[in-house]
Every structure is written in C-alpha cells, then in structure tokens.
Design a protein around this motif. Structure first.
Motif, short mmCIF file in Angstrom:
data_model
loop_
_atom_site.label_atom_id
_atom_site.label_comp_id
_atom_site.label_asym_id
_atom_site.label_seq_id
_atom_site.Cartn_x
_atom_site.Cartn_y
_atom_site.Cartn_z
N THR A 307 0.91 -1.09 0.06
CA THR A 307 -0.05 0.04 0.05
C THR A 307 0.88 1.33 -0.10
O THR A 307 1.85 1.46 0.84
CB THR A 307 -0.95 0.01 1.12
N PRO A 308 0.67 2.14 -0.87
CA PRO A 308 1.51 3.45 -1.04
C PRO A 308 1.72 4.20 0.27
O PRO A 308 2.72 4.45 0.54
CB PRO A 308 0.89 4.28 -2.04
N SER A 309 0.53 4.29 1.13
CA SER A 309 0.64 4.92 2.40
C SER A 309 1.44 4.22 3.38
O SER A 309 2.08 5.06 4.16
CB SER A 309 -0.81 5.42 3.04
N VAL A 310 1.40 3.01 3.17
CA VAL A 310 2.57 2.07 4.05
C VAL A 310 3.98 2.36 3.59
O VAL A 310 4.96 2.90 4.69
CB VAL A 310 2.07 0.62 3.97
N LEU A 311 4.38 2.32 2.48
CA LEU A 311 5.64 2.55 1.82
C LEU A 311 6.05 3.96 2.05
O LEU A 311 7.31 4.21 2.15
CB LEU A 311 5.61 2.58 0.45
N ASP A 312 5.16 4.97 2.27
CA ASP A 312 5.32 6.41 2.62
C ASP A 312 6.17 6.55 4.10
O ASP A 312 6.72 7.30 4.17
CB ASP A 312 4.11 7.00 2.51
N GLY A 313 5.92 5.42 4.82
CA GLY A 313 6.29 5.57 6.23
C GLY A 313 7.92 5.19 6.13
O GLY A 313 8.50 5.22 7.17
N LEU A 314 8.32 4.67 5.04
CA LEU A 314 9.66 4.38 4.89
C LEU A 314 10.77 5.68 4.77
O LEU A 314 11.77 5.77 4.91
CB LEU A 314 10.10 3.60 3.72
N LEU A 318 14.54 6.24 5.98
CA LEU A 318 15.62 6.27 4.68
C LEU A 318 16.41 7.30 4.85
O LEU A 318 17.49 7.38 4.69
CB LEU A 318 14.91 6.17 3.46
N GLU A 319 15.89 8.56 5.49
CA GLU A 319 16.41 9.69 5.41
C GLU A 319 17.44 9.81 6.62
O GLU A 319 18.62 10.34 6.62
CB GLU A 319 15.50 10.87 5.33
N LEU A 320 16.65 9.42 7.97
CA LEU A 320 17.33 9.82 9.01
C LEU A 320 18.04 8.59 9.72
O LEU A 320 18.66 8.65 10.63
CB LEU A 320 16.37 10.41 10.07
N ALA A 332 7.96 7.86 20.79
CA ALA A 332 9.19 7.22 20.80
C ALA A 332 9.69 7.33 19.52
O ALA A 332 9.41 7.50 18.46
CB ALA A 332 8.66 5.86 21.01
N THR A 333 11.23 7.58 19.61
CA THR A 333 12.10 7.62 18.67
C THR A 333 12.95 6.36 18.63
O THR A 333 13.49 6.02 19.59
CB THR A 333 13.08 9.02 18.41
N MET A 334 12.80 5.40 17.48
CA MET A 334 13.72 4.21 17.31
C MET A 334 14.62 4.27 16.47
O MET A 334 14.28 4.78 15.23
CB MET A 334 12.81 3.13 17.34
N PRO A 335 15.88 3.55 16.71
CA PRO A 335 16.80 3.38 15.47
C PRO A 335 16.14 2.54 14.40
O PRO A 335 15.38 1.55 14.68
CB PRO A 335 17.88 2.76 16.13
N SER A 336 16.47 3.10 13.09
CA SER A 336 15.98 2.15 12.04
C SER A 336 16.77 2.58 10.69
O SER A 336 16.40 2.90 9.70
CB SER A 336 14.45 2.59 11.63
N ALA A 337 18.08 2.17 10.97
CA ALA A 337 19.08 2.24 9.97
C ALA A 337 19.16 1.15 9.32
O ALA A 337 19.70 0.21 9.84
CB ALA A 337 20.41 2.80 10.45
N PHE A 338 18.69 1.03 8.01
CA PHE A 338 18.75 -0.63 7.32
C PHE A 338 19.40 -0.35 5.96
O PHE A 338 19.09 0.73 5.19
CB PHE A 338 17.29 -1.21 7.53
N GLN A 339 19.47 -1.29 5.42
CA GLN A 339 19.91 -1.16 3.87
C GLN A 339 18.45 -1.81 3.19
O GLN A 339 18.14 -2.98 3.59
CB GLN A 339 21.10 -2.33 3.67
N LEU A 340 18.14 -1.18 2.15
CA LEU A 340 16.70 -1.53 1.68
C LEU A 340 16.94 -2.64 0.50
O LEU A 340 17.71 -1.90 -0.49
CB LEU A 340 15.95 -0.33 1.43
N VAL A 341 16.24 -3.67 0.47
CA VAL A 341 16.35 -4.42 -0.81
C VAL A 341 14.91 -4.58 -1.28
O VAL A 341 14.04 -5.01 -0.32
CB VAL A 341 17.15 -5.63 -0.50
N ALA A 342 14.60 -4.50 -2.21
CA ALA A 342 13.17 -4.79 -2.86
C ALA A 342 13.25 -5.44 -4.10
O ALA A 342 14.29 -5.39 -4.69
CB ALA A 342 12.39 -3.39 -3.03
N LEU A 376 11.43 5.15 -5.49
CA LEU A 376 12.26 4.44 -6.57
C LEU A 376 13.70 4.89 -6.78
O LEU A 376 14.54 4.40 -6.80
CB LEU A 376 11.81 4.38 -7.95
N ASP A 377 13.65 6.54 -6.56
CA ASP A 377 14.89 7.19 -6.64
C ASP A 377 15.94 6.75 -5.47
O ASP A 377 17.07 7.27 -5.59
CB ASP A 377 14.41 8.61 -6.40
N ARG A 378 15.50 6.16 -4.37
CA ARG A 378 16.38 5.87 -3.35
C ARG A 378 17.14 4.57 -3.72
O ARG A 378 18.34 4.35 -2.86
CB ARG A 378 15.58 5.19 -2.08
#
Ligand code: ZN
Length: 509
Positions: A307-314, A318-320, A332-342, A376-378
């Motif tokens: 769902t596009p709105s779900v992906l929007d949460g990325l 992805l930025e921070l 809450a602020t949680m760490p979420s530094a990951f490498q994205l593979v799709a 997609l640009d990511r």
C-alpha cells in the motif's frame, strides 16, 4: 503507611525508570492509581487482587493510592505489576521497607500469583542503572544483557515474599540455554548462475547501496536478497546494543549469546500494515520492521503490491536512520538504519520467459508508477534478474561462496572508510569530485547519458557513487591500488540501473 518502589516501562525500544509510590491511609476502602496510567496499568488492580488472593496475602482494607512517578509520562504495560504489589505490601506493613532498598522489580502478575515475562526487559533494566533487579526467571538472560547490578529472579509472588521476609535465599538463576548450532545456512553458493544479480548484491554490500531487483516471479530474487546480510560485516558494539534493545522490546527471541551481533534480515509481507512496518502497533509503541531491521537488511518483495501509504512510512527511516512515532500522547524515536532491498516484477503479468508478456507500454508504466518516484529514486541499484537458464539449473557447479564474496566486500568497505570516512552510498554530492573522480572516457560516457535524457541530476550522483564502489571492488579483485573511476566502471553502473516502466526506453530517474 507509605512506600516507594523502583520499576520501569518500555516505550518504543527505550526503557523508562518509574517509581511506584503507595500510600495506605485510613478511610473508606478504595483503590486509586494516579500518574497517567493507561488501560493496561489500570487493570493491574484486578491482577494484583487475584494474585494476593492466590498467595494468601491480605488485600488492603482501607484507602490505597498508587502514584506513578514521573507524573508527566503516560504509563503503559504490565511490567509495573510486581513493583505495585511489593509497594502495597510494604505500605500496608507486611514487608519491611529495608528489604527492597537498592532493588527494582519488573514483571507482570498472574491471578495465580505467578510472575510473568514482559516485553522489553533489556531496555527496562538498562534504564534502571546501577541497582539489583528482580525479574521473572524466564527473563534472566535478557536482563543480564543490560544489568549493571545483580539480576534476581522469582517465579511467583509467594517465593518473592519469602525472600523479602528473610525466610529463604534468592533462587538460583536458571541455567543458560544450550548453545545453538549456527542455523543460518543461507549461502551464496546455492545461487546458480545469476551473474548479474550476484554482482549487484556484491556492489550493494560493498557500498551500502539500496538495491531493487527487477524480474519475473521465480527468478530467485528472494533467495538473493536473503543472502545480503551474510555479506555484511558484524554489527558494531553500539548497533549491536541498539538492535538487541529493539528485539527485546518487540519480544523477538535473542540469539544464544544474548546480543544481536549479526545484521538482521526482515522480510515483511506486502499486506503488512503501516504499524507493522514502521512500528507503534500497541500502546507502548512496539518496534516495527524498519527497527527490527536496524543494522541489517529490510527486504520488501513485490514492492508494487505494498500500500503506497505504508511505503510512505519508509521516508523518515531512509533519510534519518530513525523513526519517530507519536500515538495518543505517547512518543518514541527508535533506531531504524537499514539497507533496503526490494523486488518487483517488470510488469503486471510478471514478465516471464522472453516473448510471453502481452502487457502494453501503458500497463507497464502504470505498474511501475505504483511505487512512488521518490522511493524508486532511493535505489542506487536496479538490477535485472532473469529466471535461471536450463544450463544454470542442471550444471551442478556451486556458485562462489558467501565467505569468499564477503572477504572482498570487507576490503572494499575498508577502502571507502579509509578514503572518505563513509560508505560510498552516503558520500555527499559535493564530495564526489574529491573522492569519486572519473577519467576522461568515463566523463564522455556520463555526458552522453545526460544529453540523451537517460540520466537526471540526482541519478547522475547515484550513478557516480555506484561507479565508485565498482572501482573499489575492481581494485580489490585485481589487487591493484585504488584508482579513479574509469569508463568500464560507469558502464557497469549503468547496466545496474535497469529501466522501469516501458519495454523499450524506460524512465530516466
Ligand atoms: Zn507483462
């Protein structure tokens, strides 16, 4: 008549130290919890009363007030139960206050008096600092990861009270679990053929680039993605601790050694909700997939089906590299530094063997546009994956092993860190000319791509970062000193940007 007992709660992946104050005063019988308790905390009254009854402890007959400090934060979760019970018994004169000095209590009470495991024991114990902590015996190992003092355990309220009343010593800690055999059997040597995709995976690992596989179902995209964590170095100490706290808060089993030390791999289904993906799916804001993947790989199969709105949460992670969640005054602020593979299919029908696709250019374009341009640009890498050919499947030669590819990845990563202090994927655009110089032939190639409209400004920077990683891997492979980026590096980087949307020209993003 008054008591004060230490405990903790978890919000997101962070623990918060809480003090339970109890006053048992004369007056009409009553039971009040103040200090912003949420529903679960308010229900503690009934759990506690049941546990007292089962444990043959007297329930206070007069006016009882529990105050949860600090009063400003909303209190959530059942971990406060045990401290509340002990506080009531002290205030009502049934336990000596001296017995709990320097102790903190974490655990949920059952109606039968049992003390139950709660989520997030590790971050809670970490937040309590240098005290001894009492936890359910099932939480002993998790508590030990973060404990600065002794970890004590108790299975039920009667057992705990017997210790606090000096009638018996603390029970022995449970034996450590048997060391598990390494069960991660995902090795790259199981991937036959797939030279382009394997190469893409290696470049992604070496440069930290986000990677999109484009190909028909059954091409092995999932199998490839699952092998990326094996190519990444173990987590740094800080990352390892952060990942462990997140896993504890989410109730995920921790590895035999306690700490999460290997890059995690998370692959949520495309039907996943926004809360499942980014977190916040409970009053205490459970960590989502983006945080569970912290330090490792988040794999989104069938990207166009999310769902596009779900992906929007990325966007924020992805930025921070962190995710902030705000729900009903709990934050809450949680760490979420990951490498994205799709992974996605090239078109609605899935592509399949050459010549079988009947999708029109319009249908293909609409399909690709289901994933937003900014997302997609990511992806620095958009790697085509074809179904393995008959030759690859029948030829029994194993592919190159994870261990041997990981060794190259390690050296290439070291090169970029030595040169510029970061992986190539996050090298700032302004530093490209300094650290990712290109030779004349490469410049000409880039010029042609931009002139032909196949490369945008942003795409140009991404391409140069990927070409830098390719050049680093080239020097590792040939054992030659690292040089500047040459035309072959750029050509390969271009080949790793498969067009999306149309059968012929593609987009220039
Ligand atoms: Zn098609």
């Amino acid at each position: 008549m008054y008591s004060s007992v230490s405990t903790a709660m978890v919000v997101g992946s962070a623990g918060h130290a809480i003090t339970v104050e109890v006053q048992v005063a004369s007056g009409l019988p009553g039971f009040h919890i103040v200090g912003r308790p949420n529903g679960v905390v308010r229900e503690a009254r009934d759990r506690l009363r049941g546990a007292f009854y089962s444990s043959d402890e007297p329930w206070p007959k007069t006016n009882t007030t529990l105050n949860l400090v600090p009063a400003t934060e909303i209190k959530t979760g059942s971990a406060l139960d045990l401290a509340m019970a002990v506080g009531i018994l002290i205030a009502d004169g049934h336990v000596d206050p001296a017995a709990v000095r320097g102790l903190a209590f974490i655990g949920e009470l059952g109606l039968d008096g049992s003390i139950r495991h709660v989520l997030g024991v590790a971050p809670m114990v970490a937040a309590l600092g240098p005290v001894d902590v009492v936890v359910p015996s099932g939480s002993h190992r998790e508590a030990q990861i973060a404990a600065q003092g002794e970890v004590r355990t108790a299975d039920d309220l009667p057992q705990l009270l017997a210790v606090l009343r000096g009638l018996r010593p603390w029970p022995d800690p449970p034996p450590p679990p048997p060391t598990q055999l390494h069960d991660d059997l995902r090795d790259l040597q199981d991937v036959h053929g797939q030279h382009v995709a394997r190469h893409g995976l290696e470049i992604a690992a070496a440069g930290g680039h986000h990677l999109l596989f484009v190909g028909p179902p059954g091409a092995g995209k999932t199998m490839l993605a699952a092998r990326l964590p094996g190519l990444l170095p173990p987590l740094t100490d800080d990352r390892s601790l952060e990942a462990t706290m997140i896993h504890s808060a989410a109730g995920m089993p921790l590895p035999a050694g306690g700490l999460v030390t290997q890059p995690p791999y998370r692959a949520p289904h495309h039907t996943a909700s926004r809360a499942a993906l980014i977190g916040g799916g409970s009053p205490s804001l459970w960590p989502g997939e983006v945080s569970l993947a912290h330090g490792g790989v988040l794999f989104l199969d069938e990207l166009a089906e999310f769902t596009p709105s779900v992906l929007d949460g990325l966007r924020q992670p992805l930025e921070l590299g962190t995710i902030s969640i705000d729900r009903a005054a709990v934050r809450a602020t949680m760490p979420s530094a990951f490498q994205l593979v799709a992974a996605m299919n090239p078109c609605p029908c899935g592509g399949g063997p050459p010549g079988t696709c009947m999708c029109s250019d319009g249908e293909r374009l609409r399909y690709a546009r289901r994933v937003s341009g900014p997302l997609l640009d990511r992806f620095d890498l958009r790697v085509p994956v074809a179904r393995p050919g008959a030759h690859d499947l029948l030829d029994g030669t194993p592919g190159e092993s994870t261990a041997s590819v990981a060794a190259r990845v390690r050296r290439a990563r070291a090169l970029s860190i030595e040169r510029q202090g970061t992986l190539n994927a996050v090298l700032g655009a302004r530093r490209l000319d300094e650290h990712a110089q290109v030779d004349e032939a490469a410049k000409t190639l880039l010029y042609d791509e931009i002139s032909a409209g196949r490369l945008s400004g942003r795409g140009y920077h991404r391409l140069r970062r990927v070409a830098r990683t390719i050049a680093d891997l080239r020097s590792v492979h040939s054992d030659e000193p690292v040089g500047i980026v040459v035309a072959d590096d750029v050509a390969l980087a271009l080949a790793m940007r498969t067009p999306l949307g149309t059968s012929s020209s593609g987009w220039a993003v």
